[in-house]
Design a protein around this motif. Structure first.
Motif, mmCIF file in Angstrom:
data_model
loop_
_atom_site.group_PDB
_atom_site.id
_atom_site.type_symbol
_atom_site.label_atom_id
_atom_site.label_comp_id
_atom_site.label_asym_id
_atom_site.label_seq_id
_atom_site.Cartn_x
_atom_site.Cartn_y
_atom_site.Cartn_z
ATOM 1 N N CYS A 83 -14.893 -13.113 -15.323
ATOM 2 C CA CYS A 83 -15.380 -13.060 -13.951
ATOM 3 C C CYS A 83 -16.845 -12.663 -14.000
ATOM 4 C CB CYS A 83 -14.570 -12.049 -13.129
ATOM 5 S SG CYS A 83 -15.105 -11.950 -11.395
ATOM 6 N N TRP A 84 -17.689 -13.581 -13.572
ATOM 7 C CA TRP A 84 -19.123 -13.304 -13.635
ATOM 8 C C TRP A 84 -19.594 -12.646 -12.350
ATOM 9 C CZ3 TRP A 84 -23.218 -14.379 -10.554
ATOM 10 C CH2 TRP A 84 -24.475 -14.094 -11.065
ATOM 11 N N GLU A 85 -20.466 -11.630 -12.480
ATOM 12 C CA GLU A 85 -21.119 -11.047 -11.323
ATOM 13 C C GLU A 85 -22.279 -10.205 -11.818
ATOM 14 O OE1 GLU A 85 -20.236 -8.391 -7.298
ATOM 15 O OE2 GLU A 85 -18.577 -9.179 -8.498
ATOM 16 N N ALA A 86 -23.397 -10.288 -11.133
ATOM 17 C CA ALA A 86 -24.579 -9.502 -11.466
ATOM 18 C C ALA A 86 -25.339 -9.235 -10.182
ATOM 19 C CB ALA A 86 -25.463 -10.249 -12.470
ATOM 20 N N PRO A 87 -26.027 -8.110 -10.097
ATOM 21 C CA PRO A 87 -26.762 -7.806 -8.863
ATOM 22 C C PRO A 87 -27.928 -8.758 -8.662
ATOM 23 C CG PRO A 87 -27.293 -6.212 -10.579
ATOM 24 C CD PRO A 87 -26.171 -7.046 -11.107
ATOM 25 N N SER A 88 -28.272 -8.976 -7.400
ATOM 26 C CA SER A 88 -29.423 -9.803 -7.069
ATOM 27 C C SER A 88 -30.694 -8.966 -7.084
ATOM 28 C CB SER A 88 -29.221 -10.456 -5.700
ATOM 29 O OG SER A 88 -29.082 -9.458 -4.697
ATOM 30 N N VAL A 89 -31.827 -9.669 -7.039
ATOM 31 C CA VAL A 89 -33.144 -9.037 -7.047
ATOM 32 C C VAL A 89 -33.932 -9.593 -5.876
ATOM 33 C CG1 VAL A 89 -35.288 -8.720 -8.336
ATOM 34 C CG2 VAL A 89 -33.098 -8.753 -9.547
ATOM 35 N N GLU A 90 -34.654 -8.726 -5.180
ATOM 36 C CA GLU A 90 -35.485 -9.160 -4.055
ATOM 37 C C GLU A 90 -36.955 -8.937 -4.389
ATOM 38 O OE1 GLU A 90 -36.173 -8.057 0.676
ATOM 39 O OE2 GLU A 90 -34.185 -7.793 -0.256
ATOM 40 N N GLU A 93 -14.319 -27.163 -16.695
ATOM 41 C CA GLU A 93 -14.886 -27.426 -18.021
ATOM 42 C C GLU A 93 -14.871 -26.139 -18.839
ATOM 43 O OE1 GLU A 93 -18.313 -30.098 -18.200
ATOM 44 O OE2 GLU A 93 -18.292 -30.111 -16.011
ATOM 45 N N PRO A 94 -13.688 -25.720 -19.276
ATOM 46 C CA PRO A 94 -13.574 -24.425 -19.963
ATOM 47 C C PRO A 94 -14.295 -24.374 -21.297
ATOM 48 C CG PRO A 94 -11.515 -25.652 -20.104
ATOM 49 C CD PRO A 94 -12.391 -26.402 -19.159
ATOM 50 N N ALA A 95 -14.601 -25.508 -21.890
ATOM 51 C CA ALA A 95 -15.255 -25.501 -23.204
ATOM 52 C C ALA A 95 -16.777 -25.514 -23.094
ATOM 53 C CB ALA A 95 -14.796 -26.707 -24.025
ATOM 54 N N ARG A 96 -17.305 -25.440 -21.900
ATOM 55 C CA ARG A 96 -18.747 -25.555 -21.724
ATOM 56 C C ARG A 96 -19.294 -24.308 -21.035
ATOM 57 N NH1 ARG A 96 -21.686 -30.073 -22.190
ATOM 58 N NH2 ARG A 96 -19.841 -31.410 -21.969
ATOM 59 N N ALA A 97 -20.518 -23.918 -21.417
ATOM 60 C CA ALA A 97 -21.214 -22.806 -20.790
ATOM 61 C C ALA A 97 -22.512 -23.319 -20.180
ATOM 62 C CB ALA A 97 -21.505 -21.688 -21.791
ATOM 63 N N ALA A 98 -23.084 -22.519 -19.305
ATOM 64 C CA ALA A 98 -24.315 -22.917 -18.638
ATOM 65 C C ALA A 98 -25.074 -21.681 -18.194
ATOM 66 C CB ALA A 98 -24.017 -23.804 -17.433
ATOM 67 N N THR A 99 -26.383 -21.816 -18.121
ATOM 68 C CA THR A 99 -27.219 -20.787 -17.514
ATOM 69 C C THR A 99 -27.733 -21.332 -16.190
ATOM 70 O OG1 THR A 99 -29.297 -21.527 -18.522
ATOM 71 C CG2 THR A 99 -27.925 -20.016 -19.810
ATOM 72 N N ALA A 100 -27.991 -20.432 -15.250
ATOM 73 C CA ALA A 100 -28.470 -20.867 -13.939
ATOM 74 C C ALA A 100 -29.204 -19.724 -13.269
ATOM 75 C CB ALA A 100 -27.311 -21.344 -13.064
ATOM 76 N N LEU A 101 -30.130 -20.104 -12.407
ATOM 77 C CA LEU A 101 -30.843 -19.137 -11.568
ATOM 78 C C LEU A 101 -30.967 -19.758 -10.187
ATOM 79 C CD1 LEU A 101 -33.865 -16.948 -12.444
ATOM 80 C CD2 LEU A 101 -33.909 -18.273 -10.341
ATOM 81 N N LEU A 154 -32.923 -13.459 -5.398
ATOM 82 C CA LEU A 154 -32.478 -14.346 -6.484
ATOM 83 C C LEU A 154 -31.484 -13.641 -7.390
ATOM 84 C CD1 LEU A 154 -34.010 -13.551 -9.426
ATOM 85 C CD2 LEU A 154 -35.975 -14.370 -8.127
ATOM 86 N N ALA A 155 -30.715 -14.451 -8.094
ATOM 87 C CA ALA A 155 -29.767 -13.962 -9.097
ATOM 88 C C ALA A 155 -29.761 -14.952 -10.251
ATOM 89 C CB ALA A 155 -28.367 -13.810 -8.510
ATOM 90 N N GLY A 156 -29.568 -14.425 -11.433
ATOM 91 C CA GLY A 156 -29.567 -15.274 -12.618
ATOM 92 C C GLY A 156 -28.366 -15.017 -13.490
#
Length: 472
Positions: free
Chosen positions: A385-392, A332-340, A353-355
């Motif tokens: 390319c999505w990537e973000a550090p996680s949090v503990e 679904e290249p035309a759609r975006a989403a947020t997630a946690l 967790l990561a968001g």
């Protein structure tokens, strides 16, 4: 002998009529032989008066219909219909009943100047003997047999064949006459009925009946539009609920509760909680861009995919969201989403967790109420390319971790910084007696952040999701 002549009055020969343009002298007008006829009203003056009356009626109807179309819910429209109709027919009280003839609902009863107990008393009268009941049951159709007509009872006290229960209720509530109008048109069908009640024997004049019937037809069409919207909202809400978990898992060491409010257009906010190997727990919240059936379908696909990725590599939330981002970008290249996504070990009270572009969780406890510091990241589908550090983090015994979607903040109508402050204040103000129950914590936050008018099925705004996890 000459023929006798008629006597004269004040020197005027009564046998001779005055020309129409001749004025009667003042001294003769004081002692006329018979009452003087009023001067004829010119035809143009009558026409002007009639035109002025039409203009006044049209202006009144315009003002009333303008007020009606500003209503956005069925109950508000029924209340406005009662108020406007009471002004048109000269009544003080009334009752409107929404009961679509197709049987698909929804049904509603609204009163004007009548308490809830009064409405209950009226409803104890057999429907077949009431004016509004005969309309709802189609007992008084028009001569062509298509639609019911108005039903007026100008004197309830003097009506000999009035049902005893009807007479008793009318005497107790103090109304002596009624005028009922069907909420029905050929296009909309029969949607319900409205009845206005008079304190004394009375009935609307012909002009009043004409105006209220015109207004009633317009109101019926407006109610039909609102009815379609309400049914569509109910269907969207049902689909959304079916796409979300039917129940939350029971995991030792943690208590879970979730709250979901579907917006009027049906958004793509979602939550999930799934058991993982070795007593672990996966918690997720997210939001898909857009609204309506397409957003709901995308939400269902995204949630199902996240569950699969969480089972395979749930210990690494970053990997879970990276896989989800790749799937979203390819399918679904035309759609975006947020997630946690949060990987929880309840026995050790450990959360990783990561968001992805999502609002930060909130920790609520006796000693602290604070947001979890997460790194800033773009929503899924917005980067190559999505990537973000996680949090503990390690919640203390009795603390609740609250996950939520940004619809909770946006529905307040405040700027985001004020909305975050409002949410923090609501969480900090959770009563001590409610802190042991994650459901009570979520309910308190909803009531405080979204006061009356901003919460509930009729509230304008986006979806709202809360997922609360209390660690023992």
């Amino acid at each position: 002998m000459s023929t006798p002549r008629a006597p004269k009055v004040a020197g005027i020969d009564s046998a001779v009529s005055l020309p129409p343009h001749t004025a009667v002298p003042p001294h003769t007008a004081a002692v006329p032989s018979r009452p003087a006829a009023p001067p004829p009203v010119p035809a143009d003056a009558l026409l002007q008066d009639r035109l002025a009356g039409w203009v006044s009626d049209l202006t009144l109807l315009h003002e009333l219909t303008e007020s009606l179309i500003r209503t956005g819910s069925l109950d508000d429209a029924l209340r406005e219909l009662l108020r406007a109709g009471a002004a048109l027919v000269g009544a003080r009280r009334g009752m409107a009943v929404l009961e679509p003839a197709d049987g698909l609902g929804p049904a509603s009863t609204v009163g004007l100047g009548l308490a809830h107990a009064d409405l209950g008393s009226i409803e104890t009268v057999p429907r077949s003997v009431t004016s509004y009941g005969r309309i709802l049951d189609g007992l008084d159709p028009l001569p062509d047999g298509t639609l019911p007509g108005p039903v007026g009872i100008p004197d309830l006290r003097g009506k000999e064949d009035l049902h005893p229960r009807h007479r008793e209720v009318a005497a107790r509530l103090g109304y002596a006459a009624s005028y009922a109008l069907p909420l029905a048109t050929e296009q909309a069908g029969r949607l319900g009925a409205v009845v206005w009640l008079y304190d004394e024997p009375a009935e609307p004049a012909e002009r009043q009946r004409h105006l209220v019937q015109l207004y009633g037809r317009f109101a019926t069409e407006h109610l039909a539009r609102l009815l379609e919207v309400e049914r569509a909202r109910a269907q969207v809400a049902t689909v959304a609920e079916e796409l979300l978990p039917s129940r939350l898992p029971r995991i030792p060491g943690v208590q879970l509760a979730a709250r979901h409010r579907t917006g009027p257009r049906g958004g793509g906010d979602w939550y999930d909680a799934l058991p993982l190997p070795e007593g672990a727990l996966g918690l997720a919240v997210g939001s898909v861009t857009g609204s309506g059936p397409s957003a709901l379908a995308a939400m269902g696909r995204l949630r199902a995919s996240l569950r699969a990725y969480a089972v395979m590599e749930g210990e690494d939330p970053v990997a879970v969201l990276s896989d989800l981002e790749l799937l979203l970008r390819l399918t679904e290249p035309a759609r975006a989403a947020t997630a946690l996504f949060a990987f929880c070990e309840p026995q050790a009270r450990r959360i990783v967790l990561a968001g992805a572009g999502h609002t930060p969780p909130l920790i609520i406890g006796e000693q602290r109420t604070e947001y979890v510091e997460t790194s800033l990241s773009a929503p899924l589908g917005m980067l190559a390319c999505w990537e973000a550090p996680s949090v503990e983090l390690s919640p203390q015994p009795g603390e609740t971790v609250l996950l939520y979607t940004d619809g909770l903040l946006r529905r307040t109508g405040d700027p985001m910084d004020r909305a975050f402050a409002r949410l923090h204040a609501a969480a900090a103000g959770v009563p001590k007696a409610d802190r042991a129950d994650p459901g009570a914590v979520a309910d308190h936050v909803l009531r405080t952040v979204l006061p009356e008018g901003l919460d509930g099925p009729d509230a304008e705004g986006e979806d709202v999701v809360l997922l609360a996890a209390r660690f023992e």
